[in-house]
Design a protein around this motif. Structure first.
Motif, PDB file in Angstrom:
ATOM      1  N   PHE A  96     -35.100  27.183 -34.234  1.00 58.44           N
ATOM      2  CA  PHE A  96     -35.271  27.818 -35.396  1.00 58.44           C
ATOM      3  C   PHE A  96     -35.621  28.987 -35.516  1.00 58.44           C
ATOM      4  N   ALA A 146     -37.245  23.721 -30.782  1.00 53.59           N
ATOM      5  CA  ALA A 146     -37.550  22.185 -31.344  1.00 53.59           C
ATOM      6  C   ALA A 146     -36.871  21.203 -30.465  1.00 53.59           C
ATOM      7  N   GLY A 156     -44.200  16.750 -33.538  1.00 53.30           N
ATOM      8  CA  GLY A 156     -44.042  18.076 -33.103  1.00 53.30           C
ATOM      9  C   GLY A 156     -43.112  18.173 -31.937  1.00 53.30           C
ATOM     10  N   SER A 157     -42.751  17.000 -31.257  1.00 51.83           N
ATOM     11  CA  SER A 157     -41.904  17.099 -30.065  1.00 51.83           C
ATOM     12  C   SER A 157     -40.689  17.367 -30.149  1.00 51.83           C
ATOM     13  N   GLY A 158     -40.135  17.315 -31.511  1.00 50.83           N
ATOM     14  CA  GLY A 158     -38.537  17.579 -31.704  1.00 50.83           C
ATOM     15  C   GLY A 158     -37.835  16.259 -32.066  1.00 50.83           C
ATOM     16  N   LYS A 159     -38.638  15.233 -32.312  1.00 52.75           N
ATOM     17  CA  LYS A 159     -37.857  13.907 -32.643  1.00 52.75           C
ATOM     18  C   LYS A 159     -36.958  14.100 -33.957  1.00 52.75           C
ATOM     19  N   SER A 160     -37.598  14.435 -35.026  1.00 51.81           N
ATOM     20  CA  SER A 160     -36.889  14.471 -36.281  1.00 51.81           C
ATOM     21  C   SER A 160     -35.968  15.622 -36.297  1.00 51.81           C
ATOM     22  N   THR A 161     -36.034  16.620 -35.591  1.00 53.71           N
ATOM     23  CA  THR A 161     -34.739  17.733 -35.437  1.00 53.71           C
ATOM     24  C   THR A 161     -33.605  17.055 -34.615  1.00 53.71           C
TER      25      THR A 161
HETATM   26  N1  LIG Z   1     -36.738  23.685 -40.821  1.00 54.78           N
HETATM   27  C1  LIG Z   1     -37.602  24.270 -39.763  1.00 54.78           C
HETATM   28  N2  LIG Z   1     -37.816  25.478 -39.592  1.00 54.78           N
HETATM   29  C2  LIG Z   1     -38.578  25.870 -38.526  1.00 54.78           C
HETATM   30  N3  LIG Z   1     -39.303  25.081 -37.665  1.00 54.78           N
HETATM   31  C3  LIG Z   1     -39.099  23.771 -37.730  1.00 54.78           C
HETATM   32  C4  LIG Z   1     -38.122  23.230 -38.661  1.00 54.78           C
HETATM   33  N4  LIG Z   1     -38.197  22.025 -38.938  1.00 54.78           N
HETATM   34  C5  LIG Z   1     -39.019  21.460 -37.660  1.00 54.78           C
HETATM   35  N5  LIG Z   1     -39.493  22.847 -37.024  1.00 54.78           N
HETATM   36  C6  LIG Z   1     -40.286  22.916 -35.876  1.00 54.78           C
HETATM   37  O1  LIG Z   1     -39.718  22.209 -34.948  1.00 54.78           O
HETATM   38  C7  LIG Z   1     -40.700  21.121 -34.038  1.00 54.78           C
HETATM   39  C8  LIG Z   1     -40.062  20.006 -33.924  1.00 54.78           C
HETATM   40  O2  LIG Z   1     -40.216  19.561 -35.278  1.00 54.78           O
HETATM   41  P1  LIG Z   1     -39.917  17.853 -35.384  1.00 54.78           P
HETATM   42  O3  LIG Z   1     -38.610  17.736 -35.102  1.00 54.78           O
HETATM   43  O4  LIG Z   1     -40.219  17.923 -37.123  1.00 54.78           O
HETATM   44  O5  LIG Z   1     -40.934  17.148 -34.662  1.00 54.78           O
HETATM   45  P2  LIG Z   1     -41.243  15.571 -34.761  1.00 54.78           P
HETATM   46  O6  LIG Z   1     -40.214  14.652 -35.589  1.00 54.78           O
HETATM   47  O7  LIG Z   1     -41.360  15.051 -33.415  1.00 54.78           O
HETATM   48  O8  LIG Z   1     -42.790  15.520 -35.217  1.00 54.78           O
HETATM   49  C9  LIG Z   1     -42.082  21.671 -34.828  1.00 54.78           C
HETATM   50  O9  LIG Z   1     -42.681  22.653 -34.145  1.00 54.78           O
HETATM   51  C10 LIG Z   1     -41.703  21.966 -36.202  1.00 54.78           C
HETATM   52  O10 LIG Z   1     -42.664  22.916 -36.791  1.00 54.78           O
END
Ligand SMILES: Nc1ncnc2c1ncn2[C@@H]1O[C@H](COP(=O)(O)OP(=O)(O)O)[C@@H](O)[C@H]1O
Ligand SMILES: [Mg+2]
Lengths: 369, 322
Positions: free
Chosen positions: A13, A41, A62-67
């Protein structure tokens, strides 16, 4: 064919993310990118999810799972790398093709349920079908069916706000089931539920999955949940997949100290199965292998957790037969073997604890050294 | 002596530039303004005729009935008393002219404001352009742009409506944007995850969920429109504003007070009714209906002891787990 395949997939990102990927490939760290306002991410993720399995991605917040999961249904495009869903390249799809893929192939269950508050439970369950353009009668029938599957028959006319958390998530599950896709993505789907309800939902999910044969990509930060649900588990940390394997593999052969620290507190008897400690009869008795076992013989399924084997073992006189799903012999479990295995587990755990001089060190710091 | 005083700032002819642009607009876009004028004029005149048609007392009763339906008998009773007072003060005809002006202005402001708010909610860039423009329209003293409006549209209802729209459109845009931006991101993502098009997401999820906020915006649009409609009396838009203007010109204190009181009564009526629509509008009424239709029955059957989670969970267990 694998349901989902990722090869060297990245998501960065920020401004000029492709340059960020190039720097990561050249050896830059996540922290170095962060200094320049880029968030790495997901970094170089490679994994495959087989058809009909529950694949768990486990990692801290914050490990990138949702991403990762959002790339699978195309809500976010990978910055680099390959990603295929049902053999189709999701990276190359345009918006319209992506929408079709979401309607036909992948549905999703959300952490906070994400139901439409102004629509009834029935309408919520039918939402995916409505978007597909299925006519009212048919989608109501499917919605009712899906709601019955999750134990919510008769609630079609209620509004989500009238339901408890556990029931709302069942509606979320029914919505995904009714959509009729082969793949279901579940992002921390049970994390917002009470422990008791969570257990019920986990059992129900396993039950449904074995009945319907869905492919499930399940995300959690709860290791016990990962171990309970996952046919295979990917451990994620700071955007990278650090280990990928079955629960037993991860417990027995942690890939690095981070994973080892992480799994230290897991109750192994709840993860290890009869298969992992049984003895396989050799030579003479070996010919019995694969033979059906009589109903009168005390037997346990090979996939039974040790914690449950204990009870069966206490009840029976001699050795336990270990059988497969069609009750054919795959091994033998004596009390002695079982006790020995338990003793070994206890010794391992004690060793792990004493081997770590600074026991208050978090897993994070250990691997950072 | 400081150096600053020697700097000679030349006369910057901002006014001349503005006039230049204005002349070009009048010369080239006159047909557009004429068409707009005609539509607005017909709409306001038509509405005035319609509001006058049933006769003052019957119309007051109709308004009271409307208040009864949306906000309950208490407000309806107060409304009826107030409206009869307006009739008694001989301000009914002018009040209906003002009401027509307010309604037409509100409709136009909403038709412009909601789509603009939607665009601003979807794009940060649009939002950044729209915001200062709205600030300008609201903070620039009304009298300043009454002048060009009169130049463009002459005297009468139309300049009144235009001035009112400019003044009143802002909260419609702002609260639409706010409402849509505040819709739970996970719910929007769910719609997308199930394959909704941007259009389906907007009409099926974002607008319905933002509706209470949007209705609050419309309520504010109406209130601002009413306050502006009075000032519009200055440019010949008759109604209560016209009465106030005339009263100021002749020093008729009594007339000014009566017209002012009629404005207040109209304001209270419109505020209460539209506020009630906002709270109990689309969403609320739907909820209440659904609850009384099915919810209670289902709840009675399934939650004998109120511990809904445990009961259904074990239900499930016996059905599926065993
Ligand atoms: N739309 C976005 N823009 C910028 N950074 C993002 C965005 N979505 C997630 N992040 C960052 O990407 C990293 C991984 O986030 P995320 O995938 O939500 O982690 P998890 O689901 O494992 O908690 C985090 O550091 C988060 O701040
Ligand atoms: Mg997450």
């Amino acid at each position: 064919m694998n349901a989902i395949e990722a090869h060297g997939t990245y998501k960065v990102f920020g401004k000029r993310p492709a340059a960020g990927v190039a720097r990561l490939k050249a050896g830059a760290t996540r922290e170095e990118l962060r200094e320049d306002g880029l968030t790495a991410a997901v970094i170089d993720a490679s994994f495959e999810v087989r058809e009909g399995e529950i694949f768990v991605v486990m990692g801290l917040s914050g490990s990138g799972k949702s991403t990762l999961i959002r790339m699978v249904n195309g809500l976010w495009a990978p910055t680099a790398g390959e990603l295929t869903v049902c053999g189709e390249d999701i990276v190359k799809m345009n918006d319209k093709q992506l929408r079709t893929a979401r309607r036909e192939k992948v549905s999703m269950v959300f952490q906070h349920f994400a139901l439409l508050p102004h629509r009834t439970v029935g309408e919520n369950a039918a939402y995916g079908l409505q978007l597909k353009g299925v006519n009212r009668a048919e989608r109501e029938r499917s919605a009712t069916e899906a709601l019955a599957m999750v134990g919510l028959e008769g609630w079609e006319g209620s509004l989500p706000e009238q339901l408890s958390g556990g029931m709302r998530q069942r509606v979320g599950l029914a919505r995904a089931l009714a959509a009729g896709t082969d793949i279901m993505l579940m992002d921390e789907a049970f994390s917002a539920l009470d422990p008791l309800i969570k257990r019920e939902m986990q059992d129900q999910l396993v039950e449904l999955q074995s009945k319907l044969g869905k492919t499930i990509l399940f995300i959690t930060h709860d290791l016990n949940e990962a171990m309970r649900l996952g046919d295979r588990i990917a451990m994620m940390r700071d955007g990278r997949i650090v280990q990928n394997g079955t629960a037993e593999e991860i417990l027995n052969e942690p890939a690095n100290e981070f994973v080892a620290q992480f799994v230290q507190d897991v109750d192994r008897t709840r993860v290890l199965t009869a298969r992992s400690v049984m003895t396989i009869p050799a030579a003479g008795d070996g010919r019995l292998l694969g033979q059906p076992v009589a109903g009168t013989v005390a037997a346990v399924d090979a996939d039974t957790r040790l914690s449950e084997v204990l009870g069966a073992c206490a009840d029976c006189e001699g050795d336990l037969a270990v059988v497969d799903s069609r009750r054919r012999l795959v091994g033998v479990l004596s009390r002695a073997t079982l006790l020995q295995a338990l003793g070994q587990l206890a010794a391992d755990a004690a060793h792990d604890a004493s081997a770590d001089p600074a026991s208050d060190t978090t897993p994070m710091e250990v691997t950072a050294r | 002596m400081s150096a600053v005083e020697f700097v000679n700032v030349p006369r910057i002819p901002v006014g001349d530039w503005f006039e230049g642009v204005f002349d070009w607009v009048t010369a080239n876009l006159e047909w557009l303004f004429d068409a707009f004028s005609t539509v607005i004029d017909v709409a306001v005149e038509g509405l005035v005729t319609a509001l006058d048609a049933p006769g003052a007392v019957l119309m007051a009763l109709i308004f009271a009935l409307l208040a009864l339906l949306v906000s309950g008998w208490r407000i309806a009773a107060v409304a009826l008393v107030g409206l009869l007072l307006v009739i008694g003060m001989d301000q009914w005809a002018t009040a209906m002219e003002t009401l027509a002006l307010v309604l037409v202005s509100t409709v136009v402001a909403v038709v412009i404001g909601i789509p603009l708010g939607v665009l601003a909610a979807r794009s940060d860039r649009t939002s950044k352009v729209v915001r200062p423009a709205l600030d300008l329209m609201q903070t620039m003293p009304a009298f300043v742009w009454l002048v060009p409006v009169v130049f463009l549209f002459g005297i009468g209802y139309v300049p009144g409506v235009v001035a009112t729209i400019i003044f009143a459109v802002a909260p419609g845009v702002r609260l639409t944007e706010l409402g849509i931006r505040n819709v739970d991101a996970e719910v929007v993502e769910a719609a997308q995850a199930f394959g909704a098009t941007p259009r389906q997401t907007l009409f099926g999820v974002q607008l319905p969920l933002a509706m209470p906020t949007i209705m609050a915006g419309i309520n504010q649009v109406i209130m601002l429109a009413l306050s502006m409609a009075v000032i519009a009396g200055l440019v010949g838009a008759r109604g209560l504003g016209g009465e106030v203007t005339a009263a100021i010109a002749t020093g008729d204190l009594g007339l000014a007070f009566e017209a002012g009181l009629a404005v207040v009564i109209l304001a209270v009526y419109l505020d209460r009714v539209t506020a009630a629509l906002g709270q109990g509008g689309h969403l609320g009424r739907f909820r209440r209906k659904a609850k009384s239709d099915v919810g209670e029955v289902a709840a009675d059957e399934n939650q004998p002891d109120g511990s809904e989670d445990l009961v259904t969970a074990s239900d499930v267990h016996t059905k599926i787990g065993a």
